[in-house]
Scaffold this motif. Structure first.
Motif, PDB file in Angstrom:
ATOM      1  N   UNK A   1      -9.286   9.167  -4.614  1.00  0.00           N
ATOM      2  CA  UNK A   1      -9.448   9.900  -3.190  1.00  0.00           C
ATOM      3  C   UNK A   1      -9.708   8.631  -2.208  1.00  0.00           C
ATOM      4  N   UNK A   2     -10.398   7.616  -2.603  1.00  0.00           N
ATOM      5  CA  UNK A   2     -10.654   6.643  -1.585  1.00  0.00           C
ATOM      6  C   UNK A   2      -9.514   5.738  -1.446  1.00  0.00           C
ATOM      7  N   UNK A   3      -8.811   5.632  -2.568  1.00  0.00           N
ATOM      8  CA  UNK A   3      -7.519   4.892  -2.406  1.00  0.00           C
ATOM      9  C   UNK A   3      -6.552   5.479  -1.419  1.00  0.00           C
ATOM     10  N   UNK A   4      -6.491   6.924  -1.432  1.00  0.00           N
ATOM     11  CA  UNK A   4      -5.601   7.563  -0.554  1.00  0.00           C
ATOM     12  C   UNK A   4      -6.312   7.379   0.719  1.00  0.00           C
TER      13      UNK A   4
ATOM     14  N   UNK B   1      -8.062   4.802   2.137  1.00  0.00           N
ATOM     15  CA  UNK B   1      -7.609   3.676   2.464  1.00  0.00           C
ATOM     16  C   UNK B   1      -6.276   3.301   3.016  1.00  0.00           C
ATOM     17  N   UNK B   2      -5.341   3.478   2.022  1.00  0.00           N
ATOM     18  CA  UNK B   2      -4.027   3.476   2.332  1.00  0.00           C
ATOM     19  C   UNK B   2      -3.557   4.206   3.613  1.00  0.00           C
ATOM     20  N   UNK B   3      -3.772   5.590   3.379  1.00  0.00           N
ATOM     21  CA  UNK B   3      -3.323   6.577   4.419  1.00  0.00           C
ATOM     22  C   UNK B   3      -3.878   6.011   5.660  1.00  0.00           C
ATOM     23  N   UNK B   4      -5.039   5.744   5.936  1.00  0.00           N
ATOM     24  CA  UNK B   4      -5.408   5.436   7.413  1.00  0.00           C
ATOM     25  C   UNK B   4      -4.908   4.092   7.795  1.00  0.00           C
ATOM     26  N   UNK B   5      -4.862   3.133   6.996  1.00  0.00           N
ATOM     27  CA  UNK B   5      -4.266   1.933   7.323  1.00  0.00           C
ATOM     28  C   UNK B   5      -2.815   2.108   7.835  1.00  0.00           C
ATOM     29  N   UNK B   6      -2.086   2.881   6.913  1.00  0.00           N
ATOM     30  CA  UNK B   6      -0.566   3.280   7.295  1.00  0.00           C
ATOM     31  C   UNK B   6      -0.565   3.725   8.518  1.00  0.00           C
ATOM     32  N   UNK B   7      -1.569   4.717   8.828  1.00  0.00           N
ATOM     33  CA  UNK B   7      -1.311   5.584  10.130  1.00  0.00           C
ATOM     34  C   UNK B   7      -1.649   4.674  11.379  1.00  0.00           C
ATOM     35  N   UNK B   8      -2.195   3.769  11.135  1.00  0.00           N
ATOM     36  CA  UNK B   8      -2.741   2.758  12.145  1.00  0.00           C
ATOM     37  C   UNK B   8      -2.114   1.527  12.264  1.00  0.00           C
TER      38      UNK B   8
ATOM     39  N   UNK C   1      -9.339  -1.633  -5.406  1.00  0.00           N
ATOM     40  CA  UNK C   1      -9.146  -3.136  -5.332  1.00  0.00           C
ATOM     41  C   UNK C   1      -7.507  -3.300  -5.173  1.00  0.00           C
ATOM     42  N   UNK C   2      -6.782  -2.484  -6.072  1.00  0.00           N
ATOM     43  CA  UNK C   2      -5.691  -2.561  -5.702  1.00  0.00           C
ATOM     44  C   UNK C   2      -4.830  -2.042  -4.506  1.00  0.00           C
TER      45      UNK C   2
ATOM     46  N   UNK D   1      -6.477  -2.297  -1.741  1.00  0.00           N
ATOM     47  CA  UNK D   1      -6.673  -3.304  -0.739  1.00  0.00           C
ATOM     48  C   UNK D   1      -5.683  -4.349  -0.796  1.00  0.00           C
ATOM     49  N   UNK D   2      -5.294  -4.513  -2.284  1.00  0.00           N
ATOM     50  CA  UNK D   2      -4.307  -5.746  -2.315  1.00  0.00           C
ATOM     51  C   UNK D   2      -3.053  -5.176  -1.408  1.00  0.00           C
ATOM     52  N   UNK D   3      -2.796  -3.873  -1.757  1.00  0.00           N
ATOM     53  CA  UNK D   3      -1.400  -3.187  -1.270  1.00  0.00           C
ATOM     54  C   UNK D   3      -1.442  -3.442   0.082  1.00  0.00           C
ATOM     55  N   UNK D   4      -2.522  -2.944   0.811  1.00  0.00           N
ATOM     56  CA  UNK D   4      -2.582  -2.967   2.326  1.00  0.00           C
ATOM     57  C   UNK D   4      -2.668  -4.266   2.829  1.00  0.00           C
ATOM     58  N   UNK D   5      -3.148  -5.252   2.178  1.00  0.00           N
ATOM     59  CA  UNK D   5      -2.980  -6.722   2.596  1.00  0.00           C
ATOM     60  C   UNK D   5      -1.562  -7.316   2.665  1.00  0.00           C
ATOM     61  N   UNK D   6      -0.910  -7.076   1.500  1.00  0.00           N
ATOM     62  CA  UNK D   6       0.433  -7.635   1.254  1.00  0.00           C
ATOM     63  C   UNK D   6       1.202  -6.853   2.359  1.00  0.00           C
ATOM     64  N   UNK D   7       0.999  -5.545   2.682  1.00  0.00           N
ATOM     65  CA  UNK D   7       1.835  -4.914   3.587  1.00  0.00           C
ATOM     66  C   UNK D   7       1.492  -5.199   5.119  1.00  0.00           C
ATOM     67  N   UNK D   8       0.478  -6.009   5.376  1.00  0.00           N
ATOM     68  CA  UNK D   8       0.367  -6.783   6.413  1.00  0.00           C
ATOM     69  C   UNK D   8      -0.424  -5.814   7.292  1.00  0.00           C
ATOM     70  N   UNK D   9      -0.957  -4.586   6.872  1.00  0.00           N
ATOM     71  CA  UNK D   9      -1.759  -3.832   7.882  1.00  0.00           C
ATOM     72  C   UNK D   9      -3.221  -4.182   8.015  1.00  0.00           C
TER      73      UNK D   9
END
Lengths: 383, 165, 118
Positions: B150-153, B155-162, C103-104, C106-114
């Motif tokens: 859930x936390x993964x979602x 993290x990725x979701x919010x940073x994707x949106x922004x 952690x992965x 975070x890595x993904x977000x990092x590599x995507x440049x966000x």
């Protein structure tokens, strides 16, 4: 919960406790009087100058009473509240910042028994929880000042402090994990070998994260003298400014003390069994050492930019913190299988693991550096 | 009246008072600050329930995380300091609805049978039990790992949106 | 004997007193000679113009979001770290999975440049 188990409230015991609480709250304040003077002298020397001296009015031998003089000056300055500022919030911010700074000291153990207000069984977590309240006074100060510089300072300070809490907590979990308890007394008592030997990487991460949390250079962009005036407390004058200054120093001291508790063995030292009060001396000496290392940072390092600060946190400290915590947990589980359960072999085993990990990190970083170097060279060579 | 009762009433009153101020503040920023006050009240109530860990979680996660985020969000929007108009034209109807809902909730809670004796008296050990339960395959291991997903979602979701577009 | 948790509350009140005291003292002791120029908002000596509350970069908020995710993660690690000594080896592996997932991410977000600042 029974506030007073047993029923009645014995007044004398209550007064005694109140007195104890006052005494403990006074400890950081009294120490600060000395430490501010010491900081200015030491930083002065590090920067090849003298620091406060008796060049003008006499202020005690070596200008020892300089801090008093400054305190009196700040007290008697007019408290100016800028037009349109949000008055209640503006005034509440400096009050809050000092309150939170002192609140942490409820669980600091100055000695083996009784030299502590409360030995909460969740002491370490209390420390973490209290430091997570820090951003608020900054937001309140910056926002209510109605001043662009103050707001910018507040935003930058908050994002920095909030980001660096993560590696700070991850690193703090290492001694908690090794001890199996959150109580600060238990953590100290489990350190027959100080944890800095067993988990130096965690200690390093905690140290760096704490430096960022309290706003020490190179992470000083919240204050950033000469860049954004005085950051989020630009509009504050007199004692309200003094409160922020005081709170910053108290936080520095607290960070040093907590580091000493978690990684340097707290009040442990020779002859503590015979004279418990000596524990306070050892703890404060260790904290003093850490405090001075922080001073060295201040005197010697330039300020980092906000993107560098945040990049350092999220791309280095957080992943490293996670890896270190997991490595420590793993090795700690494996060591008993190999038969090493006594403190010294256990610590050395963990130390070995830390060093291997450290070498690995250095290797990865240098590889990345070489790769970046090669890319630069390639760009220069290409027509 | 035992001291703990007095403390409980005082803390409860403060938490409720802060909550009322959240709703009644003219400025969003003040509402956020009063929200922090009510979080403090809840944390104190957790302490009264002998769970310092949960109290700490309130401070650490709610105030240190959620409230900070909320305040940052308020500060992003320009109108944060302007006094807001009332968001509803008829505050009295809203009050009636709120009181009615509260009455229903109280009635429902009163129906619950109270346990005959207090929950177990473990203090410091309870956290160890919680930790053991979190990784126990027959315990809460699955929810534990699902939380991470859930936390993964988040993290990725919010940073994707922004992200920068 | 007073309950330890009550002592914490007591100490917090004491800390509050120590927080208010200097401000109160200063307010009593300091002069109060206000004039309009003193209460002007500071802008290096120039009069301010335009709205003084600025909008700022959404990146601040995004870093806050990332922080909240890791905050919850850290909160869950506390009970795990406490019980560590009493748990078998696979507990560590489970924690590895827990941290590795995020952690992965975070890595993904990092590599995507966000994660970049501006």
């Amino acid at each position: 919960m029974d506030v007073v188990p047993g029923g009645s409230t014995p007044i004398p015991a209550f007064l005694l406790r109140l007195l104890g609480a006052f005494a403990m709250a006074l400890v950081p304040l009294v120490l600060i009087l000395f430490l501010i003077w010491e900081s200015r002298k030491v930083i002065g020397r590090m920067q090849d100058r003298l620091g406060p001296t008796n060049a003008g009015t006499y202020a005690g031998p070596f200008a020892l009473f300089q801090t008093f003089a400054d305190g009196i000056k700040i007290l008697t300055k007019e408290l100016i509240i800028p037009d349109g500022a949000d008055r209640p919030v503006f005034i509440a911010a400096p009050i809050l910042v000092v309150t939170v700074a002192i609140a942490v000291w409820a669980v600091i153990p100055l000695g083996p028994a009784g030299l502590q207000v409360v030995d909460l069984d969740v002491g370490a977590f209390y420390v973490v929880a209290m430091s997570s309240l820090a951003p608020f006074s900054m937001i309140m100060a910056g926002w209510s000042s109605r001043n662009k510089y103050a707001e910018v300072g507040a935003f930058r300070a908050v994002s920095q402090i909030v980001s660096y809490e993560i590696p700070q907590v991850l690193a703090l979990l290492a001694p908690v994990l090794l001890t199996g308890s959150l109580s600060l007394q238990n953590i100290i008592q489990a350190q027959s070998v100080p944890y800095i030997v067993a988990v130096p990487l965690a200690a390093l991460i905690y140290f760096l994260a704490s430096a960022a949390e309290v706003g020490r250079l190179p992470f000083e962009l919240a204050e950033a003298d000469s860049e954004i005036v005085a950051g989020f407390f630009t509009e504050y004058s007199g004692m309200m400014f003094g409160a922020f200054y005081l709170a910053e120093f108290i936080n520095n001291l607290t960070a040093a003390v907590v580091f000493a508790i978690l990684f340097l063995g707290g009040w442990r030292g020779p002859w503590v069994d015979q004279v418990p009060m000596l524990g306070a001396v050892w703890l404060l000496l260790k904290a003093f050492l850490v405090f001075n290392v922080l001073l060295l940072f201040w005197a010697a390092m330039p300020r980092l930019r906000i993107d560098q600060v945040l990049g350092f946190n999220w791309k280095f400290l957080v992943p490293l913190g996670m890896v270190v915590l997991l490595a420590v947990a793993l090795v700690d589980k494996l060591l008993p299988l190999v038969g090493l359960t006594d403190p010294w072999p256990r610590s050395l085993g963990l130390l070995l693991a830390n060093m291997v990990l450290g070498l690995g990190v250095v290797g990865v970083l240098s590889w990345m550096g070489r790769r970046a170097q090669r890319r630069i060279v390639r760009r220069e060579v290409a027509p | 009246m035992p001291v703990s009762q007095v403390v409980f009433l005082a803390v409860g009153a403060l938490a409720l008072g802060a909550a009322v101020r959240v709703v009644m503040s003219h400025r969003v920023f003040h509402a956020a600050l009063w929200l922090i006050g009510s979080f403090f009240g809840v944390a104190a109530l957790y302490m009264l329930l002998e769970s310092p860990f949960m109290a700490g979680i309130q401070l650490f996660l709610y105030i240190g995380g959620v409230a900070v985020l909320t305040v940052i969000a308020i500060m992003v929007t320009k109108g944060g300091m302007r006094p807001d108009r009332r968001s509803t034209n008829d505050p009295w109807s809203s009050a009636v609805v709120a009181v009615a809902l509260f009455a229903v909730m109280v009635w429902m809670i009163i129906q619950l049978p109270l346990p005959a004796e207090p929950a177990s008296q473990v203090h410091g050990e309870s956290l160890h039990l919680l930790g053991a339960a979190l990784v126990d395959p027959e315990g809460y291991l699955l929810p534990f790992e699902v939380v991470s997903v859930m936390l993964l979602i988040v993290l990725i979701g919010s940073l994707y949106l922004g992200r920068e577009r | 004997m007073i309950h330890p948790y009550a002592l914490v509350g007591l100490f917090l009140l004491v800390a509050l007193v120590f927080g208010i005291a200097p401000i109160l003292l200063a307010w009593i002791v300091s002069p109060k000679k206000l004039n309009p120029r003193k209460t002007q908002v500071y802008e290096s000596g120039n009069p301010t113009f335009g709205e003084t509350w600025i909008e700022f970069k959404p990146q601040y908020y995004l870093y806050g979001l990332a922080f909240v995710a890791f905050d919850v993660e850290a909160a869950f690690l506390f009970p795990w770290a406490l019980a560590h000594n009493q748990l078998p080896l696979y507990a560590v592996l489970e924690a590895v999975v827990f941290l590795a997932l995020l952690g992965l991410g975070l890595l993904y977000v990092w590599r995507k440049g966000w994660l970049e600042w501006m």
